[in-house]
Design a protein around this motif. Structure first.
Motif, PDB file in Angstrom:
ATOM      1  N   VAL A   1       0.527  -1.287   0.292  1.00 53.97           N
ATOM      2  CA  VAL A   1      -0.318   0.444  -0.069  1.00 53.97           C
ATOM      3  C   VAL A   1       0.098   1.116  -0.581  1.00 53.97           C
ATOM      4  O   VAL A   1       0.426   2.461   0.183  1.00 53.97           O
ATOM      5  N   TYR A   2       2.098   1.479   0.113  1.00 50.68           N
ATOM      6  CA  TYR A   2       2.789   2.897   0.244  1.00 50.68           C
ATOM      7  C   TYR A   2       3.388   3.169  -1.386  1.00 50.68           C
ATOM      8  O   TYR A   2       3.801   3.872  -1.360  1.00 50.68           O
ATOM      9  N   THR A   3       3.009   2.253  -2.120  1.00 46.87           N
ATOM     10  CA  THR A   3       2.919   2.839  -3.650  1.00 46.87           C
ATOM     11  C   THR A   3       1.773   3.251  -4.695  1.00 46.87           C
ATOM     12  O   THR A   3       0.725   2.457  -4.297  1.00 46.87           O
ATOM     13  N   LEU A   4       2.132   4.127  -4.424  1.00 45.78           N
ATOM     14  CA  LEU A   4       0.895   5.017  -5.366  1.00 45.78           C
ATOM     15  C   LEU A   4       1.007   6.051  -6.725  1.00 45.78           C
ATOM     16  O   LEU A   4       2.810   6.523  -6.914  1.00 45.78           O
ATOM     17  N   PRO A   5       0.144   5.321  -7.477  1.00 51.57           N
ATOM     18  CA  PRO A   5       0.296   6.382  -8.798  1.00 51.57           C
ATOM     19  C   PRO A   5       0.330   8.070  -9.200  1.00 51.57           C
ATOM     20  O   PRO A   5      -1.312   8.143  -8.661  1.00 51.57           O
ATOM     21  N   ILE A   6       1.447   8.674  -9.505  1.00 57.19           N
ATOM     22  CA  ILE A   6       1.116  10.592  -9.344  1.00 57.19           C
ATOM     23  C   ILE A   6       1.175  10.200 -11.046  1.00 57.19           C
ATOM     24  O   ILE A   6       1.661   9.933 -12.157  1.00 57.19           O
ATOM     25  N   THR A   7       0.012  10.792 -11.918  1.00 62.38           N
ATOM     26  CA  THR A   7      -0.202  11.689 -12.840  1.00 62.38           C
ATOM     27  C   THR A   7      -0.230  13.458 -13.076  1.00 62.38           C
ATOM     28  O   THR A   7      -0.286  14.052 -12.354  1.00 62.38           O
TER      29      THR A   7
ATOM     30  N   LYS B   1      -0.297  18.392  -3.017  1.00 63.92           N
ATOM     31  CA  LYS B   1       0.565  19.766  -3.017  1.00 63.92           C
ATOM     32  C   LYS B   1       1.914  19.898  -3.265  1.00 63.92           C
ATOM     33  O   LYS B   1       2.482  18.665  -2.544  1.00 63.92           O
ATOM     34  N   VAL B   2       2.585  20.870  -3.725  1.00 64.43           N
ATOM     35  CA  VAL B   2       4.087  20.616  -4.483  1.00 64.43           C
ATOM     36  C   VAL B   2       4.758  21.124  -3.251  1.00 64.43           C
ATOM     37  O   VAL B   2       4.240  22.526  -2.299  1.00 64.43           O
ATOM     38  N   LEU B   3       5.333  20.434  -2.072  1.00 63.47           N
ATOM     39  CA  LEU B   3       5.799  21.214  -0.836  1.00 63.47           C
ATOM     40  C   LEU B   3       6.722  21.659  -1.021  1.00 63.47           C
ATOM     41  O   LEU B   3       7.908  22.619  -0.257  1.00 63.47           O
TER      42      LEU B   3
ATOM     43  N   LEU C   1       2.558  17.818 -22.124  1.00 64.67           N
ATOM     44  CA  LEU C   1       2.196  16.284 -22.286  1.00 64.67           C
ATOM     45  C   LEU C   1       1.668  15.679 -20.585  1.00 64.67           C
ATOM     46  O   LEU C   1       2.253  15.777 -19.533  1.00 64.67           O
ATOM     47  N   GLN C   2       1.062  14.521 -21.152  1.00 66.24           N
ATOM     48  CA  GLN C   2       1.023  13.587 -19.761  1.00 66.24           C
ATOM     49  C   GLN C   2       1.620  12.623 -18.707  1.00 66.24           C
ATOM     50  O   GLN C   2       2.538  12.392 -19.839  1.00 66.24           O
TER      51      GLN C   2
ATOM     52  N   GLU D   1       0.190  20.341 -11.567  1.00 66.80           N
ATOM     53  CA  GLU D   1      -1.687  20.125 -11.351  1.00 66.80           C
ATOM     54  C   GLU D   1      -0.948  18.175 -11.256  1.00 66.80           C
ATOM     55  O   GLU D   1      -2.083  17.565 -11.721  1.00 66.80           O
ATOM     56  N   PRO D   2      -0.781  17.589 -10.477  1.00 60.04           N
ATOM     57  CA  PRO D   2      -0.129  16.252  -9.902  1.00 60.04           C
ATOM     58  C   PRO D   2      -1.301  15.905  -9.113  1.00 60.04           C
ATOM     59  O   PRO D   2      -1.860  16.944  -8.237  1.00 60.04           O
ATOM     60  N   VAL D   3      -2.017  14.699  -9.502  1.00 62.22           N
ATOM     61  CA  VAL D   3      -2.557  13.754  -9.007  1.00 62.22           C
ATOM     62  C   VAL D   3      -2.412  12.228  -8.502  1.00 62.22           C
ATOM     63  O   VAL D   3      -1.700  11.318  -9.344  1.00 62.22           O
ATOM     64  N   VAL D   4      -2.912  12.281  -7.093  1.00 64.90           N
ATOM     65  CA  VAL D   4      -2.977  11.070  -7.321  1.00 64.90           C
ATOM     66  C   VAL D   4      -3.822   9.373  -7.269  1.00 64.90           C
ATOM     67  O   VAL D   4      -4.887   9.969  -6.438  1.00 64.90           O
ATOM     68  N   GLU D   5      -3.731   8.726  -7.710  1.00 66.97           N
ATOM     69  CA  GLU D   5      -5.153   7.655  -7.087  1.00 66.97           C
ATOM     70  C   GLU D   5      -5.442   6.800  -6.405  1.00 66.97           C
ATOM     71  O   GLU D   5      -4.240   5.544  -6.132  1.00 66.97           O
ATOM     72  N   ILE D   6      -6.018   7.323  -5.373  1.00 69.22           N
ATOM     73  CA  ILE D   6      -6.514   5.816  -4.567  1.00 69.22           C
ATOM     74  C   ILE D   6      -8.171   5.753  -4.548  1.00 69.22           C
ATOM     75  O   ILE D   6      -8.797   5.620  -4.472  1.00 69.22           O
TER      76      ILE D   6
END
Length: 554
Positions: free
Chosen positions: A273-279, A325-327, A285-286, A312-317
């Protein structure tokens, strides 16, 4: 001649004595036991692997380009591939301990007919001494699925010590002059050693095909068969006379058969569960990449590869997309720190003790990369902690001074300019620096590194245009550069990394890596080459988060 054959047989029998006292290994599926076997094999073979460079005896300087070899006698006989060497050429031999010695090219048998294709080369160290050397195995004892270790010096790593890779035998019929393994190769590996689980030399790296598991090895059988001819400095145009065949005999060692390496380690439920996809949107381009959830100072963040995360990064959960949010970003290690907006998550718990957990890691450790869900990739640690300096990039275009304008005249395939610039483009400026003379152009295009992005102002067909050009390494059409997913655009320039032989794709970077005890080993930060991927250790990630939080607090 009879005495010569007796001496030869004694020499090869002596080589086999190294392995007599090693333990017997049968079918294994326990990762810790296999890891121990791999470590023992590496310990037996590592010191005999050498990096070989052509040497100019007048300038007393070695060529930058290198290939690999293995010493097989205390007198300094070095086996290598014929296609990499020349007879009577002087070479500099570099051992893993840093010592360097002069050697000379001896026999070379690069011969092909309807039944066999040989790629045999021998180099002899000129200096007197007692050199570390590898024991020779019996090729007739090889079995499909036997564990094998590659120890060699790939060209994409400018370091003194070899890299280690793990694989298995897939075709043991060597009558054609080669057999086959899954140990990946790339330029520079030619002539490097393929060893069995006891650290005995069974073959030398010869060539590859397009598939990452299509790697072809020269059996030591043929070096033994033509040993007398190879000890004469001659480039043979036909098969030389055979020496009496010598087969190494020793105590039976048993099988080195293991279950398929990808089934050796299983992720536990928490690790999946520690790995998440980021787009995100990157240069219009995407872009897709993976990220690793980490918890530090009671707060959870997502850490990933900065050069692959745009705006505009998003993650799918759980199939629901959440804004990120880019810190903070760090160019030095290509890291980005992200916060999942409005979502309470738990990640891999990091603390300052993690910064020392992996400092004593040694080549041969088994690792597993978590790629999301149940996807994973098992690999072996190829090299301990090391710096990965930046490599010069290839601009990939020639220009001429035409009508008082610097004009592009040639674009090299697969260079940085390929697909960005076109012949007849007029170069007005590079990164804001005016280009009015050929000297300006030559000065500007030579100072970039792999992973840089430059801005070019051009005139094309009378229209002014501003272009962004990512700088990358030059890659030929060789199969070594055409692996699935390709090299990461930013694949070097890191202060401290691990190297492993995972065949992860470039867009699977950002994923976490664990060892057989389920400890966090770091994140995959780049696919570096056909043979290797790069891991940033926990200490680097912790330092990055600490620095980011301090800047945020000010």
């Amino acid at each position: 001649m009879k005495n010569k054959r007796i001496l030869l047989m004694i020499s090869f029998l002596a080589l086999g004595l190294h392995a007599v006292c090693l333990p017997v290994f049968a079918q294994q599926d326990n990762p810790k036991k296999i890891e121990k076997m791999i470590t023992q094999g590496i310990n037996s073979a590592f010191a005999s692997t050498v990096r070989i460079s052509a040497y100019d005896t007048l300038k007393k300087k070695a060529n930058f380009t290198a290939f690999s070899g293995v010493t097989v006698s205390k007198e300094g006989h070095v086996l290598t591939a014929a296609h990499a060497m020349k007879t009577n050429q002087y070479y500099q031999i570099s051992f893993p301990d840093g010592s360097q010695h002069i050697a000379v090219g001896m026999g070379r048998i690069a011969f092909k007919n309807d039944t066999v294709a040989l790629d045999l080369g021998l180099i002899k160290i000129v200096d007197q001494g007692k050199w570390p050397y590898a024991a020779l195995a019996d090729n007739t004892k090889m079995k499909v699925s036997d564990l094998v270790l590659s120890i060699s010096c790939p060209e994409s790593f400018a370091k003194k010590t070899p890299n280690v890779r793990l694989g298995r035998l897939t075709n043991t019929n060597f009558k054609s002059g080669v057999f086959e393994s899954t140990c990946k190769m790339e330029p520079g590996d030619s002539g490097g050693g393929l060893f069995n689980g006891a650290g005995e030399l069974i073959g030398l790296h010869s060539y590859i095909k397009l598939g990452e598991e299509e790697n072809f090895e020269i059996p030591v059988y043929y070096y033994q068969k033509y040993w007398a001819a190879l000890n004469v400095a001659k480039d043979y145009k036909q098969l030389p006379a055979e020496e009496e065949q010598v087969v190494v005999t020793k105590t039976e060692l048993g099988d080195f058969k293991i279950v398929p390496v990808q089934n050796l380690i299983k992720l536990d439920q928490n690790q999946t569960v520690y790995t998440l996809p980021i787009t995100s949107q990157l240069n219009g381009l995407q872009s897709s990449i993976l990220g690793t959830l980490v918890t530090f100072a009671s707060k959870t963040y997502l850490v990933s590869k900065s050069s692959m995360v745009g705006v505009e990064p998003v993650v799918e959960i759980a199939k629901i997309k959440h804004s990120l949010k880019v810190l903070a970003r760090q160019t030095e290690n290509d890291l980005v720190l992200l916060e999942v907006v409005g979502n309470a998550l738990k990640g891999i718990v990091l603390n300052n003790r993690d910064s020392v957990k992996t400092t004593l890691s040694r080549p041969g450790s088994l690792l597993v990369s978590a790629l999301g869900g149940t996807q994973q990739y098992v690999s072996v640690l190829s090299s301990g902690l090391m710096p990965m300096p930046r490599s010069p990039g290839a601009f990939g275009a020639n220009a001429s001074f035409i009508n008082q304008k610097v004009t592009i005249t040639q674009i090299f395939p697969r260079g940085s300019a390929d697909g960005v610039l076109k012949p007849k483009d007029i170069i007005n400026s590079i990164n804001g620096n005016p280009i009015t003379l050929p000297a300006h152009y030559n000065e500007q295009v030579s100072g970039f590194y792999n992973g840089d992005t430059i801005l070019i102002d051009i005139t094309r067909d009378g229209e002014n245009m501003k272009l962004k050009m990512p700088i990358k390494l030059f890659e030929s059409n060789h199969a070594a550069y055409r692996f699935t997913g390709g090299r990461s655009l930013r694949s070097d320039g890191f202060v401290s990394v691990f190297v492993h032989d995972a065949a992860i794709k470039a867009n699977e970077c950002g994923s976490p890596v664990f060892d057989v005890d389920h400890r966090f080993y770091g994140i995959n930060i780049a696919r570096h080459s056909r043979t290797s991927a790069i891991i940033l250790p926990p200490s680097v990630i912790i330092d990055f988060i600490n620095q980011s939080l301090k800047r945020t607090a000010k």
